[in-house]
Design a protein around this motif. Structure first.
Motif, PDB file in Angstrom:
ATOM      1  N   ILE A 142     -11.451   5.380  -7.199  1.00  0.00           N
ATOM      2  CA  ILE A 142     -10.017   5.532  -6.930  1.00  0.00           C
ATOM      3  C   ILE A 142      -9.524   4.474  -5.922  1.00  0.00           C
ATOM      4  CG2 ILE A 142      -8.086   7.132  -6.145  1.00  0.00           C
ATOM      5  CD1 ILE A 142     -10.102   9.373  -7.104  1.00  0.00           C
ATOM      6  N   ILE A 143      -8.684   3.572  -6.432  1.00  0.00           N
ATOM      7  CA  ILE A 143      -7.955   2.766  -5.316  1.00  0.00           C
ATOM      8  C   ILE A 143      -6.922   3.394  -4.587  1.00  0.00           C
ATOM      9  CG2 ILE A 143      -6.978   0.445  -5.032  1.00  0.00           C
ATOM     10  CD1 ILE A 143      -8.391  -0.405  -7.572  1.00  0.00           C
ATOM     11  N   ALA A 144      -7.113   3.491  -3.196  1.00  0.00           N
ATOM     12  CA  ALA A 144      -5.880   4.315  -2.600  1.00  0.00           C
ATOM     13  C   ALA A 144      -5.570   3.568  -1.264  1.00  0.00           C
ATOM     14  CB  ALA A 144      -6.101   5.603  -2.283  1.00  0.00           C
ATOM     15  N   THR A 145      -5.602   2.188  -1.498  1.00  0.00           N
ATOM     16  CA  THR A 145      -5.733   1.171  -0.163  1.00  0.00           C
ATOM     17  C   THR A 145      -4.483   1.157   0.605  1.00  0.00           C
ATOM     18  OG1 THR A 145      -5.459  -0.643  -1.870  1.00  0.00           O
ATOM     19  CG2 THR A 145      -7.625  -0.115  -0.962  1.00  0.00           C
ATOM     20  N   GLY A 146      -3.181   1.765   0.278  1.00  0.00           N
ATOM     21  CA  GLY A 146      -2.113   1.781   0.725  1.00  0.00           C
ATOM     22  C   GLY A 146      -1.359   0.492   0.714  1.00  0.00           C
ATOM     23  N   SER A 147      -0.592   0.334   1.664  1.00  0.00           N
ATOM     24  CA  SER A 147       0.281  -1.096   1.776  1.00  0.00           C
ATOM     25  C   SER A 147       0.690  -1.316   3.100  1.00  0.00           C
ATOM     26  CB  SER A 147       1.794  -0.760   1.194  1.00  0.00           C
ATOM     27  OG  SER A 147       2.574   0.090   1.930  1.00  0.00           O
ATOM     28  N   ARG A 148       1.064  -2.812   3.176  1.00  0.00           N
ATOM     29  CA  ARG A 148       1.471  -3.265   4.648  1.00  0.00           C
ATOM     30  C   ARG A 148       2.707  -4.072   4.572  1.00  0.00           C
ATOM     31  NH1 ARG A 148      -2.156  -6.712   1.981  1.00  0.00           N
ATOM     32  NH2 ARG A 148      -1.659  -8.927   1.642  1.00  0.00           N
ATOM     33  N   PRO A 149       3.464  -4.301   5.883  1.00  0.00           N
ATOM     34  CA  PRO A 149       4.709  -4.646   5.627  1.00  0.00           C
ATOM     35  C   PRO A 149       4.791  -6.435   4.813  1.00  0.00           C
ATOM     36  CG  PRO A 149       4.215  -4.197   7.778  1.00  0.00           C
ATOM     37  CD  PRO A 149       3.169  -3.990   7.025  1.00  0.00           C
TER      38      PRO A 149
END
Length: 465
Positions: A142-149
């Motif tokens: 499961i890829i749950a690496t989120g985000s960044r600006p």
């Protein structure tokens, strides 16, 4: 069947990763979570939701202190610096880390610290903090690496006095004047925070109104109160370039305007954290913002690889990410995969905003006959006791069936108040009508009582037809 080290391997320990890992572990699966920071929590706990909302809470307390005549009698005129306010807000982060670490321990989920990248669809290479490499295998990933600006290529973010929504939490000076480029949710929230600290704020909006996905009346109220707090809102503007030196920064707009300030906060969207995952190794490709495409069960185009949370784009909310994490684990376990939908908005401006369901514009376009019921906070006993003179609860309901179609709230604790309406909207049959608020006794004095007041207001409109 291959003998994998783990049944489920989750990349990322934010809300989506945590909920998916724990749900799978509770079902008896062997689970590990990979986190590239030295501690768990993801961007939510360290750079996003938690620190920014904690900062907002501190600023709200400062505003209350300054506006209350009782406290003004103390005569304390010391000026709080931004770093000092940040220091107070950051106290919650270690508590969050401890809390979420205990979740993994209690559920026997292994936490692996390092940078993950794919070798193949079942194998992950992990670069540890000391530079060593290890391999881990799993049946499902499961890829749950989120985000960044989001950082455009044509802007040099190494310039002095230029920040994004991550680096602003490390700003070590106190601007007298700050420009915020991007009037989305994050930009509006920070505009409230900085104006609350007494800074001059220019809020640059690419569009012709603020947060156009909101009900028009709520969007208008936000625009009014931002301006009332001293924020200059500039609509339909686009940047051309940014120049900075050790003393100031200048934003050049395509309209010809040149705005000079002590700092610029860039808040123009976010990008999924997928660039370091070596997606090519498994045949996956992210879009231009680093987001992954998934089906209704959060599965990517690779059968055993899933993605949840900010890395799949909208709605990019921690609340939705928790639900997506549980849903994806349910799908892996063979249960019915329930798509996360009807997510309420929670916007932590000052005052805050929350809504669920349809807006007036959407109902009008769909030709649904509806009526409106309103309750102003200033007309409630609890609002007067708390000094909440700004705010409103707005109910939209079907004229014939009285079904609640939308709940929109602007003011203190809006994100809490909206859930009462959300619960009623989720009921079946006659249980989802405005009649519930008319026949239910609410504690007095409370902000929840606004539902009764708004329902009475709405029914008065219907009876006058």
């Amino acid at each position: 069947m291959a003998d994998y080290m783990y049944d489920v391997l989750v990349i990322g320990s934010g809300p989506a990763g945590e909920s998916s890992a724990i749900a799978a572990a509770k079902a008896g699966k062997r689970v590990a979570v990979i986190e590239n920071r030295s501690v768990v929590g993801g961007s939510c706990a360290h750079k996003g939701t938690i620190p920014s909302k904690s900062l907002r809470h501190v600023v709200k307390q400062i505003i209350h202190f300054k506006s209350d005549s009782l406290f003004r009698e103390i005569g304390d005129s010391r000026r709080l610096t931004f770093p000092r306010v940040l220091q107070s807000a950051a106290r919650v982060i270690p508590k969050q880390v401890e809390l979420h670490t205990n979740f993994y321990v209690r559920n026997r989920v292994d936490v692996l610290i390092g940078q993950a990248s794919f070798i193949d669809a079942h194998t992950i290479s992990l670069v540890l903090q000391d530079g060593a490499k290890e391999k881990f295998t799993a049946q499902d990933i499961i890829i749950a690496t989120g985000s960044r600006p989001y950082r455009p290529d044509d802007i040099d973010f190494s310039q002095e006095r230029l920040y994004d929504s991550d680096s602003i939490l490390e700003m070590q000076h106190t601007p007298r004047h700050i420009i915020i480029y991007g009037a989305g949710v994050i930009g509006c929230e920070y505009a409230s925070i900085f104006s609350g600290l007494g800074m001059r704020v220019d809020l640059i909006n690419n569009r012709d109104r603020l947060l156009s996905f909101l009900d028009d009346e709520i969007s208008d109220a936000l625009s009014y109160h931002l301006r009332d707090s001293g924020v200059t809102v500039r609509h339909s503007e686009e940047y051309e370039k940014i120049e900075s030196n050790e003393h100031s920064v200048t934003l050049h707009l395509k309209s010809g305007k040149r705005l000079k300030a002590d700092a610029i906060l860039w808040c123009n969207g976010r990008s999924g954290n997928t660039d370091s995952l070596n997606l090519d190794a498994v045949g996956l490709k992210a879009d231009h913002r680093g987001n992954l495409k998934v089906d209704d069960c959060y599965r990517t185009s690779v059968e055993n690889i899933y993605a949840v949370g900010d890395v799949i784009g909208w709605p990019s909310l921690a609340s939705a990410s928790y639900g997506q994490g549980r849903a994806v684990s349910g799908g892996i376990l063979g249960d019915a995969c329930v798509q996360v939908s009807d997510v309420p908005t929670g916007i932590y401006t000052l005052p805050e905003i929350s809504s669920v369901g349809k807006t007036e514009t959407e109902l009008t376009q769909a030709r649904i006959p509806y009526e409106v019921g309103r309750a102003l906070f200033k007309n409630t006993a609890r609002g007067q006791i708390s000094g909440e003179n700004v705010g409103m609860l707005k109910l939209l309901f079907h004229v014939d069936t009285l079904e609640v179609l939308g709940v929109h709230c602007f003011g203190a604790e809006a994100a809490e108040i909206v859930h009462i309406g959300q619960a009623i909207m989720g009921q079946k049959g006659a249980g989802n009508t405005i009649q519930y608020f008319l026949s239910t006794t609410f504690n007095y004095p409370t902000m929840a009582e606004t539902y009764r007041i708004a329902a009475l207001d709405g029914m008065n409109r219907v009876s006058r037809r």
